[in-house]
Scaffold this motif. Structure first.
Motif, mmCIF file in Angstrom:
data_model
loop_
_atom_site.group_PDB
_atom_site.id
_atom_site.type_symbol
_atom_site.label_atom_id
_atom_site.label_comp_id
_atom_site.label_asym_id
_atom_site.label_seq_id
_atom_site.Cartn_x
_atom_site.Cartn_y
_atom_site.Cartn_z
ATOM 1 N N THR A 161 86.040 29.977 30.577
ATOM 2 C CA THR A 161 84.814 30.119 29.677
ATOM 3 C C THR A 161 85.078 29.366 28.523
ATOM 4 N N ALA A 162 86.312 29.423 27.954
ATOM 5 C CA ALA A 162 86.588 28.800 26.608
ATOM 6 C C ALA A 162 86.704 27.488 26.918
ATOM 7 N N VAL A 163 87.571 26.719 27.744
ATOM 8 C CA VAL A 163 87.507 25.455 27.904
ATOM 9 C C VAL A 163 85.984 24.750 28.174
ATOM 10 N N LYS A 164 85.337 25.349 28.943
ATOM 11 C CA LYS A 164 84.048 24.811 29.100
ATOM 12 C C LYS A 164 83.201 24.661 27.960
ATOM 13 N N SER A 165 83.329 25.778 27.044
ATOM 14 C CA SER A 165 82.688 26.100 25.829
ATOM 15 C C SER A 165 83.081 24.561 24.837
ATOM 16 N N ILE A 221 75.626 4.986 27.813
ATOM 17 C CA ILE A 221 75.880 5.595 29.054
ATOM 18 C C ILE A 221 77.226 6.245 28.900
ATOM 19 N N PHE A 222 77.105 7.711 29.451
ATOM 20 C CA PHE A 222 77.964 8.763 29.462
ATOM 21 C C PHE A 222 78.558 9.123 30.799
ATOM 22 N N LEU A 239 80.108 20.709 32.312
ATOM 23 C CA LEU A 239 79.465 19.749 31.223
ATOM 24 C C LEU A 239 78.270 18.850 31.662
ATOM 25 N N ALA A 240 78.366 18.427 32.978
ATOM 26 C CA ALA A 240 77.409 17.717 33.649
ATOM 27 C C ALA A 240 76.201 18.429 33.919
ATOM 28 N N LYS A 241 76.185 19.799 34.312
ATOM 29 C CA LYS A 241 75.186 20.494 34.549
ATOM 30 C C LYS A 241 74.329 20.882 33.298
ATOM 31 N N GLU A 242 75.080 21.053 32.156
ATOM 32 C CA GLU A 242 74.533 21.395 30.769
ATOM 33 C C GLU A 242 74.098 20.510 29.892
ATOM 34 N N CYS A 243 74.554 19.294 30.166
ATOM 35 C CA CYS A 243 74.182 18.183 29.390
ATOM 36 C C CYS A 243 73.161 17.182 30.002
ATOM 37 N N ALA A 244 72.120 16.928 29.709
ATOM 38 C CA ALA A 244 71.126 16.165 30.468
ATOM 39 C C ALA A 244 71.637 14.577 30.314
ATOM 40 N N ARG A 245 72.106 14.527 29.193
ATOM 41 C CA ARG A 245 72.224 12.858 28.865
ATOM 42 C C ARG A 245 73.554 12.474 29.690
ATOM 43 N N VAL A 246 74.511 13.281 30.482
ATOM 44 C CA VAL A 246 75.211 12.637 31.275
ATOM 45 C C VAL A 246 75.017 11.912 32.402
ATOM 46 N N ASP A 247 75.303 10.664 32.689
ATOM 47 C CA ASP A 247 74.720 9.570 33.508
ATOM 48 C C ASP A 247 75.630 9.797 34.727
ATOM 49 N N ALA A 248 76.855 10.049 34.825
ATOM 50 C CA ALA A 248 77.742 10.279 36.038
ATOM 51 C C ALA A 248 78.763 11.141 35.918
ATOM 52 N N LEU A 249 79.084 12.014 36.956
ATOM 53 C CA LEU A 249 79.983 12.629 36.981
ATOM 54 C C LEU A 249 81.139 12.471 38.033
ATOM 55 N N VAL A 258 81.529 24.515 42.814
ATOM 56 C CA VAL A 258 80.437 24.236 43.514
ATOM 57 C C VAL A 258 78.940 24.352 43.207
ATOM 58 N N THR A 259 78.532 25.443 42.533
ATOM 59 C CA THR A 259 77.320 25.687 42.039
ATOM 60 C C THR A 259 77.164 24.753 40.795
ATOM 61 N N ASP A 260 78.023 24.619 40.051
ATOM 62 C CA ASP A 260 77.831 23.866 38.915
ATOM 63 C C ASP A 260 77.417 22.311 39.434
ATOM 64 N N TYR A 261 78.435 21.821 40.420
ATOM 65 C CA TYR A 261 78.434 20.589 40.740
ATOM 66 C C TYR A 261 76.954 20.444 41.732
ATOM 67 N N LEU A 262 76.277 21.122 42.551
ATOM 68 C CA LEU A 262 74.984 21.135 43.137
ATOM 69 C C LEU A 262 73.981 21.105 42.269
ATOM 70 N N ALA A 263 74.036 21.739 41.051
ATOM 71 C CA ALA A 263 72.996 21.937 39.988
ATOM 72 C C ALA A 263 72.868 20.468 39.075
ATOM 73 N N CYS A 264 73.912 19.790 39.121
ATOM 74 C CA CYS A 264 74.149 18.725 38.234
ATOM 75 C C CYS A 264 72.967 17.576 38.808
ATOM 76 N N ASN A 265 72.098 16.870 38.152
ATOM 77 C CA ASN A 265 70.981 15.989 38.177
ATOM 78 C C ASN A 265 71.586 14.385 38.260
ATOM 79 N N CYS A 266 72.914 14.251 37.690
ATOM 80 C CA CYS A 266 73.201 12.955 37.510
ATOM 81 C C CYS A 266 73.936 12.395 38.708
#
Length: 459
Positions: free
Chosen positions: A29-33, A51-52, A67-77, A113-121
């Motif tokens: 939780t801490a390192v994600k924050s 481009i991020f 991070l990619a799930k929470e930040c809409a401005r991330v272009d690629a993971l 896995v859940t975070d990865y699938l939720a990413c839209n980038c």
């Protein structure tokens, strides 16, 4: 970092809490924050056109996915040799107790896995199937596949059910009757008509029985090999033939042999290797419209690969060489020389019908960086993972040049097995329930893979 700097990218990296000059204690939780704080600070200072790209290696992949799930401005993971969950890694390295300890005592929850699938980038997975730290079954690549095929959200090792284990120990027939096998196959065929959200679904019962049939075939082949070696010794008055190493027997269970089994690949640990990723094949494969999978299998024994490249171009020379076993130091080395031949070209006098079936299965490439034979190193857990990866990733992967040149795709393997069963050895093989189920099961899996490649998640 060197690759990105050479390409002209600006780089930002930070130390986790408790490392170097960073204070505090690291927790998921801490390192994600902290990663979110760093990313938002950067995004406030750069124009919208910037481009991020977020790249996370190993445990960094967990942070990168969040991070990619929470930040809409991330272009690629880019998830570089990361895991489905930390407890999945711990279970396979130290035992089930370690995984439960992380999850329930340490409270380290890490569902990547859940975070990865939720990413839209756009998304990329890099994975080495022979990584000795993050095993193939614990990898993010496999975690995504098993989540979609089995609705698996725990990613802990799976073992065969007691009825199959008991039957194997007692050398009894496989528990299910012919009608029950047909039911399993029909259920899998009918499941292709389910709603799109369940199109990848495969039943655990189907997988368990498939593995039981494979194990049954392997056991019979091992027994045949023992008989062949004993016969060889008897012909030589109990002595080993000249230049023959009895310790280098053919292995049927995906364990690396002393002679350097060409099908298995090098088990050198690539995890956290500071060198550049030589041997990592970048494969453009879409998933959920945006993702890609990159798989890696380190190179096999160089001299044997050279032998195969030569024999593939000169089958008559191979057949002449095989006729005299004095050219080979072991049964394993002798058997490997057959792998460049087709099933029709393989001399039937040298192998039983069941061994011919196994020759077909040894070459089967699932399209995710690993031959089927390799998956047997982890027993049911490995085969279950291989099946899931084949169905989800198989149609999206380009040929992996780091696997043996004689590998065969699923369609070719099915065609070879069908040739054996229907034309070359029907009297023997059609009386083998395990062989018939394996052939029909592979046909079902290929049909499922093809259907999924045209479905919602494969567009």
């Amino acid at each position: 970092l060197g690759f990105y700097s050479q390409q002209g990218f600006d780089l930002v990296a930070f130390n986790y809490r408790g490392y170097n000059l960073s204070t505090g204690a690291p927790t998921p939780t801490a390192v994600k924050s902290d990663a979110l704080t760093v990313a938002r600070h950067l995004m406030n200072d750069f124009t919208p056109q910037t481009i991020f790209i977020v790249h996370g290696e190993s445990i960094g992949g967990m942070v990168a996915c969040h991070l990619a799930k929470e930040c809409a401005r991330v272009d690629a993971l880019i998830c570089d040799r990361t895991f489905a969950s930390l407890d999945a890694v711990a279970c396979r390295m130290l035992g089930s107790w370690a995984g439960y300890g992380l999850r329930f005592i340490g409270r380290w929850t890490s569902d990547v896995v859940t975070d990865y699938l939720a990413c839209n980038c756009s998304k990329v997975i890099l994975q080495d199937p022979d990584d000795q730290i993050i095993s193939n079954s614990a990898s993010l690549k496999n975690g995504v596949a098993t989540y979609l095929t089995y609705s698996d959200t725990a990613w802990v090792p799976r073992s065969q059910s007691n009825e199959y284990v008991l039957a194997a120990v007692k050398n009894d027939p496989i528990p299910l009757s012919g009608s029950q096998m047909e039911r399993l196959l029909l259920e899998e065929i009918e499941s292709q008509n389910r709603v799109e959200s369940l199109q990848y679904s495969i039943s655990e019962e189907f997988v368990c029985h498939f593995y039981a049939c494979i194990s049954h075939l392997v056991k019979k082949c091992e027994d045949l090999m023992v008989k062949r070696v004993k016969k060889k010794r008897n012909l030589n008055d109990g002595k080993e033939p000249h230049n023959y190493n009895h310790k280098q027997q053919v292995n049927f269970r995906g364990i690396k042999s002393p002679s350097g089994d060409i099908d298995i690949g090098n088990t050198n640990n690539s995890h956290n290797n500071s060198n550049d990723n030589k041997g990592v094949e970048m494969t453009n494969c879409s998933f959920s419209g945006t993702a890609a999978v990159i798989t890696d299998n380190t190179s096999s024994n160089e001299s044997l690969n050279t032998t195969h490249a030569t024999t593939t171009n000169n089958n008559e020379r191979v057949l002449s060489l095989l006729a005299d076993k004095s050219h080979f130091s072991s049964e394993a080395e002798w058997l490997h020389a057959y792998f460049s031949l087709s099933i029709r070209e393989t001399p039937s006098a040298d192998f039983t019908e069941l061994e011919m079936v196994w020759l077909c299965l040894r070459r089967l490439d699932g399209g995710s960086g690993q031959l089927f034979f390799n998956s047997l190193r982890w027993e049911l857990d490995g085969v279950r993972s291989w099946i899931a990866s084949f169905v989800v990733w198989g149609s999206r992967a380009e040929p992996d040049e780091h696997l043996p040149a004689n590998r065969c795709d699923m369609r070719t393997t099915i065609a070879d097995l069908t040739l054996l069963v229907q034309e070359l050895h029907p009297a023997t093989l059609q009386r083998e329930p395990a062989v018939m189920f394996i052939l029909q099961a592979l046909t079902v899996l290929e049909s499922r893979r093809a259907a999924c490649s045209h479905g919602k998640h494969g567009e």
